[in-house]
Scaffold this active site. Structure first.
Site, PDB file in Angstrom:
ATOM      1  N   LYS A  73       0.402   0.266  15.091  1.00 34.45           N
ATOM      2  CA  LYS A  73       1.798   0.331  15.548  1.00 34.45           C
ATOM      3  C   LYS A  73       2.247  -0.826  16.435  1.00 34.45           C
ATOM      4  O   LYS A  73       3.456  -1.047  16.589  1.00 34.45           O
ATOM      5  CB  LYS A  73       2.022   1.636  16.342  1.00 34.45           C
ATOM      6  CG  LYS A  73       1.982   2.888  15.487  1.00 34.45           C
ATOM      7  CD  LYS A  73       3.191   2.958  14.586  1.00 34.45           C
ATOM      8  CE  LYS A  73       3.138   4.082  13.588  1.00 34.45           C
ATOM      9  NZ  LYS A  73       3.561   3.713  12.248  1.00 34.45           N
ATOM     10  N   TYR A  88      -9.734   4.660   7.058  1.00 31.34           N
ATOM     11  CA  TYR A  88     -10.129   5.058   8.405  1.00 31.34           C
ATOM     12  C   TYR A  88     -11.285   6.048   8.288  1.00 31.34           C
ATOM     13  O   TYR A  88     -11.117   7.107   7.675  1.00 31.34           O
ATOM     14  CB  TYR A  88      -8.973   5.744   9.120  1.00 31.34           C
ATOM     15  CG  TYR A  88      -7.792   4.849   9.453  1.00 31.34           C
ATOM     16  CD1 TYR A  88      -7.667   4.287  10.721  1.00 31.34           C
ATOM     17  CD2 TYR A  88      -6.790   4.585   8.521  1.00 31.34           C
ATOM     18  CE1 TYR A  88      -6.587   3.484  11.047  1.00 31.34           C
ATOM     19  CE2 TYR A  88      -5.699   3.777   8.840  1.00 31.34           C
ATOM     20  CZ  TYR A  88      -5.605   3.230  10.108  1.00 31.34           C
ATOM     21  OH  TYR A  88      -4.532   2.438  10.419  1.00 31.34           O
ATOM     22  N   PRO A 114      -5.087   0.451  18.620  1.00 30.31           N
ATOM     23  CA  PRO A 114      -4.706  -0.035  17.290  1.00 30.31           C
ATOM     24  C   PRO A 114      -4.847   0.994  16.155  1.00 30.31           C
ATOM     25  O   PRO A 114      -4.496   0.691  15.007  1.00 30.31           O
ATOM     26  CB  PRO A 114      -5.648  -1.227  17.061  1.00 30.31           C
ATOM     27  CG  PRO A 114      -6.785  -1.014  17.986  1.00 30.31           C
ATOM     28  CD  PRO A 114      -6.267  -0.249  19.149  1.00 30.31           C
ATOM     29  N   HIS A 117       0.849  -1.199   0.000  1.00 27.90           N
ATOM     30  CA  HIS A 117       0.000   0.000   0.000  1.00 27.90           C
ATOM     31  C   HIS A 117       0.879   1.241   0.000  1.00 27.90           C
ATOM     32  O   HIS A 117       1.770   1.363   0.838  1.00 27.90           O
ATOM     33  CB  HIS A 117      -0.896   0.037   1.239  1.00 27.90           C
ATOM     34  CG  HIS A 117      -2.062  -0.871   1.120  1.00 27.90           C
ATOM     35  ND1 HIS A 117      -3.251  -0.492   0.554  1.00 27.90           N
ATOM     36  CD2 HIS A 117      -2.211  -2.163   1.457  1.00 27.90           C
ATOM     37  CE1 HIS A 117      -4.088  -1.507   0.561  1.00 27.90           C
ATOM     38  NE2 HIS A 117      -3.475  -2.538   1.099  1.00 27.90           N
ATOM     39  N   TYR A 161       3.195   7.363  10.041  1.00 26.48           N
ATOM     40  CA  TYR A 161       2.397   6.163   9.774  1.00 26.48           C
ATOM     41  C   TYR A 161       3.255   5.080   9.122  1.00 26.48           C
ATOM     42  O   TYR A 161       3.186   3.908   9.468  1.00 26.48           O
ATOM     43  CB  TYR A 161       1.179   6.500   8.898  1.00 26.48           C
ATOM     44  CG  TYR A 161       0.183   5.365   8.854  1.00 26.48           C
ATOM     45  CD1 TYR A 161      -0.852   5.277   9.785  1.00 26.48           C
ATOM     46  CD2 TYR A 161       0.304   4.349   7.909  1.00 26.48           C
ATOM     47  CE1 TYR A 161      -1.739   4.216   9.770  1.00 26.48           C
ATOM     48  CE2 TYR A 161      -0.576   3.278   7.890  1.00 26.48           C
ATOM     49  CZ  TYR A 161      -1.596   3.224   8.821  1.00 26.48           C
ATOM     50  OH  TYR A 161      -2.475   2.159   8.811  1.00 26.48           O
TER      51      TYR A 161
HETATM   52  P1  RFL Z   1       1.734 -11.104  21.960  1.00 32.47           P
HETATM   53  O1  RFL Z   1       1.364 -11.270  20.533  1.00 32.47           O
HETATM   54  O2  RFL Z   1       0.662 -10.839  22.938  1.00 32.47           O
HETATM   55  O3  RFL Z   1       2.518 -12.435  22.369  1.00 32.47           O
HETATM   56  C1  RFL Z   1       2.832 -12.714  23.717  1.00 32.47           C
HETATM   57  C2  RFL Z   1       2.894 -14.224  23.876  1.00 32.47           C
HETATM   58  O4  RFL Z   1       3.245 -14.542  25.222  1.00 32.47           O
HETATM   59  C3  RFL Z   1       2.420 -15.591  25.682  1.00 32.47           C
HETATM   60  N1  RFL Z   1       2.338 -15.514  27.153  1.00 32.47           N
HETATM   61  C4  RFL Z   1       3.071 -16.295  27.974  1.00 32.47           C
HETATM   62  N2  RFL Z   1       3.957 -17.252  27.728  1.00 32.47           N
HETATM   63  C5  RFL Z   1       4.545 -17.868  28.802  1.00 32.47           C
HETATM   64  N3  RFL Z   1       4.230 -17.554  30.089  1.00 32.47           N
HETATM   65  C6  RFL Z   1       3.347 -16.592  30.384  1.00 32.47           C
HETATM   66  N4  RFL Z   1       3.057 -16.277  31.658  1.00 32.47           N
HETATM   67  C7  RFL Z   1       2.707 -15.917  29.301  1.00 32.47           C
HETATM   68  N5  RFL Z   1       1.806 -14.907  29.213  1.00 32.47           N
HETATM   69  C8  RFL Z   1       1.586 -14.689  27.913  1.00 32.47           C
HETATM   70  C9  RFL Z   1       1.082 -15.357  24.997  1.00 32.47           C
HETATM   71  O5  RFL Z   1       0.305 -16.548  24.905  1.00 32.47           O
HETATM   72  C10 RFL Z   1       1.548 -14.884  23.619  1.00 32.47           C
HETATM   73  O6  RFL Z   1       1.708 -15.952  22.692  1.00 32.47           O
HETATM   74  O7  RFL Z   1       2.841  -9.970  22.156  1.00 32.47           O
HETATM   75  P2  RFL Z   1       4.046  -9.508  21.208  1.00 32.47           P
HETATM   76  O8  RFL Z   1       4.813 -10.703  20.714  1.00 32.47           O
HETATM   77  O9  RFL Z   1       4.732  -8.426  21.929  1.00 32.47           O
HETATM   78  O10 RFL Z   1       3.333  -8.906  19.899  1.00 32.47           O
HETATM   79  C11 RFL Z   1       2.580  -7.722  19.986  1.00 32.47           C
HETATM   80  C12 RFL Z   1       1.416  -7.755  18.975  1.00 32.47           C
HETATM   81  O11 RFL Z   1       0.721  -8.964  19.119  1.00 32.47           O
HETATM   82  C13 RFL Z   1       0.469  -6.563  19.144  1.00 32.47           C
HETATM   83  O12 RFL Z   1       1.164  -5.389  19.461  1.00 32.47           O
HETATM   84  C14 RFL Z   1      -0.360  -6.298  17.872  1.00 32.47           C
HETATM   85  O13 RFL Z   1      -1.215  -7.363  17.587  1.00 32.47           O
HETATM   86  C15 RFL Z   1      -1.174  -5.002  18.018  1.00 32.47           C
HETATM   87  N6  RFL Z   1      -2.046  -4.747  16.858  1.00 32.47           N
HETATM   88  C16 RFL Z   1      -1.544  -4.190  15.693  1.00 32.47           C
HETATM   89  N7  RFL Z   1      -0.231  -3.925  15.580  1.00 32.47           N
HETATM   90  C17 RFL Z   1       0.285  -3.448  14.403  1.00 32.47           C
HETATM   91  O14 RFL Z   1       1.503  -3.204  14.317  1.00 32.47           O
HETATM   92  N8  RFL Z   1      -0.510  -3.230  13.290  1.00 32.47           N
HETATM   93  C18 RFL Z   1      -1.843  -3.472  13.327  1.00 32.47           C
HETATM   94  O15 RFL Z   1      -2.494  -3.324  12.297  1.00 32.47           O
HETATM   95  C19 RFL Z   1      -2.414  -3.935  14.572  1.00 32.47           C
HETATM   96  N9  RFL Z   1      -3.735  -4.184  14.665  1.00 32.47           N
HETATM   97  C20 RFL Z   1      -3.414  -5.038  16.934  1.00 32.47           C
HETATM   98  C21 RFL Z   1      -4.235  -4.733  15.820  1.00 32.47           C
HETATM   99  C22 RFL Z   1      -3.973  -5.623  18.073  1.00 32.47           C
HETATM  100  C23 RFL Z   1      -5.322  -5.893  18.112  1.00 32.47           C
HETATM  101  N10 RFL Z   1      -5.831  -6.520  19.287  1.00 32.47           N
HETATM  102  C24 RFL Z   1      -6.662  -7.660  19.251  1.00 32.47           C
HETATM  103  C25 RFL Z   1      -5.289  -6.195  20.570  1.00 32.47           C
HETATM  104  C26 RFL Z   1      -5.589  -4.978  15.849  1.00 32.47           C
HETATM  105  C27 RFL Z   1      -6.160  -5.528  17.010  1.00 32.47           C
HETATM  106  C28 RFL Z   1      -7.640  -5.733  17.013  1.00 32.47           C
HETATM  107  C1  PHB Z   2      -5.869  -4.536  10.478  1.00 33.83           C
HETATM  108  O1  PHB Z   2      -5.816  -4.756   9.256  1.00 33.83           O
HETATM  109  O2  PHB Z   2      -6.137  -5.408  11.305  1.00 33.83           O
HETATM  110  C2  PHB Z   2      -5.603  -3.153  10.968  1.00 33.83           C
HETATM  111  C3  PHB Z   2      -5.315  -2.141  10.058  1.00 33.83           C
HETATM  112  C4  PHB Z   2      -5.058  -0.848  10.513  1.00 33.83           C
HETATM  113  C5  PHB Z   2      -5.121  -0.585  11.870  1.00 33.83           C
HETATM  114  C6  PHB Z   2      -5.404  -1.597  12.774  1.00 33.83           C
HETATM  115  C7  PHB Z   2      -5.652  -2.898  12.324  1.00 33.83           C
HETATM  116  O3  PHB Z   2      -4.897   0.679  12.320  1.00 33.83           O
END
Ligand code: RFL
Ligand code: PHB
Length: 394
Positions: A299, A203, A295, A75, A387
């Protein structure tokens, strides 16, 4: 009790932990990843979707780019739509020369597991009751339980990559940590559907609330709407979701949305959170274990990637030279990037959501902020630069 030894014990097998293990392995440093959940559970989680230019470049540089380049959707910008006003593009390619990629966290996690498996990496799943010991001593160790047995891992360093609810941050005395936090009075309800996506990552601000159109592949769409914190998934059958989503878009956008049955539906509250410092003795925090962003700026995953890039580099320097300069600077360097992403994510959240108790003055401020962004190339350039992602520090 069984006992093993490794150089770096990594807590958490999400993107941060797996990528750190991969980066260290490429430099000849041994690690063991301890993950609380089953691998199937980790791979079923649907989360992030948009990768910054720096994340894309890093994944390519460390041999993780092949599938991303085949299946990811590049993109050159993102679109902002405002109720009653024309949509416009924040053209990151034009302003920065860089592009982003829509490529799901689920796919990245699969790629990381495949790379670690191929290299014979040790990932222990369903590791219960992980505990961190003697973090301020020269030789820390970690214990966990699996299949009714206690295991001990001796190590030089512990990497806390276990997300917001993990045990690592909680192992740091409260007197050492400074926590900065802000909640928002709403969440995001997200769905995945096997339908062709709207062409842009878009958005939308609307008086009914925020909406976002995103994607994973040519036949997989991801949509979100702002929702109340007390709502439940049961209250949102697909038909209600689509009706509400379309009500928050312009007519032409609504007409272009292809609806279909959802294959996943989830609700996430929005939160800003930072814990400082990201180090305690021989424990280093990375990713969501240390910080959460709402989100809106896409980031969170990108910050997890930059954290482990800095941390791996610092550990490599330490093992090669015996110096701890980079390790000592890790927390400050990571936090500079974290706070930049916190500010952008907070700002976009404030700009694009409806707040329940806001005054007419605050609404005017938001509208004016939008008008300025729409009219000013300087404002757009600033948003584009942030961004697409600020460069990693040397
Ligand atoms: P994670 O992915 O939460 O992984 C942590 C892992 O640790 C395990 N764990 C344990 N293991 C052993 N002992 C324990 N006591 C433990 N406690 C937990 C867990 O089971 C898990 O497997 O953290 P990590 O690796 O730091 O990664 C971070 C990302 O997952 C997170 O920041 C993103 O998903 C956030 N996010 C987005 N980030 C982006 O850069 N771009 C996006 O478009 C974006 N969209 C989003 C998002 C997060 C969302 N939600 C659901 C919070 C959209 C959504 C809806
Ligand atoms: C996604 O595709 O899940 C997504 C895209 C942009 C955002 C957050 C999540 O800001």
């Amino acid at each position: 009790m069984t006992a093993t030894r490794t150089q770096v014990a990594i807590i958490g097998g999400g993107p941060a932990g797996l990528l750190l293990s991969h980066l260290l392995h490429r430099e000849g440093i041994d690690s063991i990843v301890l993950e609380r959940q089953s691998r199937a559970h980790v791979l079923a989680r649907i989360r992030a979707g948009v990768l910054e230019a720096g994340t894309i470049a890093l994944l390519r540089a460390v041999g993780l780019g092949a599938r991303m380049d085949r299946e990811g959707l590049p993109h050159d910008g993102v679109v902002i739509a405002w109720e009653g006003r024309p949509r416009f593009v924040i053209d990151t390619k034009n302003f920065t020369g860089k592009a982003m990629m829509a490529y799901g966290q689920t796919a990245i996690t699969e790629d990381l597991y495949a790379a670690r498996d191929a290299a014979g990496g040790q990932i222990v799943d369903q590791a219960d009751d992980v505990r961190l010991h003697e973090l301020t001593a020269a030789r820390p160790h970690v214990t966990y339980r699996k299949n009714g047995q206690t295991h001990r891992v001796d190590c030089d360093y512990v990497a806390g990559c276990d997300g917001y609810h993990g045990v690592s941050r909680q192992s740091i005395p409260a007197t050492v940590l400074k926590v900065f936090e802000r909640g928002y009075p709403f969440g995001w309800l997200g769905i995945m559907s096997e339908t062709p996506p709207f062409p842009d990552i878009c958005y939308c601000y609307h008086s009914r609330g925020f909406a976002l159109a995103s994607m994973r592949s040519p036949m997989l769409s991801r949509y979100y709407i702002q929702c109340d914190l007390d709502t439940t998934i049961e209250q949102w059958p697909d038909e209600r979701f689509w009706r509400e989503f379309k009500a928050r878009c312009s007519q032409d956008m609504a007409a272009a949305i292809v609806t279909g049955p959802s294959i996943e539906k989830s609700i996430a509250p929005l939160r800003s959170f930072v814990a400082e410092p990201m180090r305690y003795g021989r424990l280093f925090l990375a990713g969501d274990a240390a910080h959460i962003v709402p989100p809106t700026g896409a980031k969170g995953l990108n910050l997890a990637v930059s954290d482990v890039y800095y941390l791996a580099r610092a550990l490599v320097e330490n093992y090669r030279t015996g110096h701890s300069r980079a390790l000592d600077g890790y927390s400050d360097m990571a936090l500079r990037r974290v706070w930049g992403a916190e500010r952008l994510s907070w700002w976009l959240t404030m700009l694009l959501h409806r707040f329940p108790d806001e005054s007419p003055f605050e609404q005017r401020m938001r509208e004016n902020q939008f008008d300025y962004l729409h009219a000013s190339e300087h404002a757009q350039a600033s948003l584009a630069e942030q961004y697409v992602g600020l460069p990693f520090e040397d």
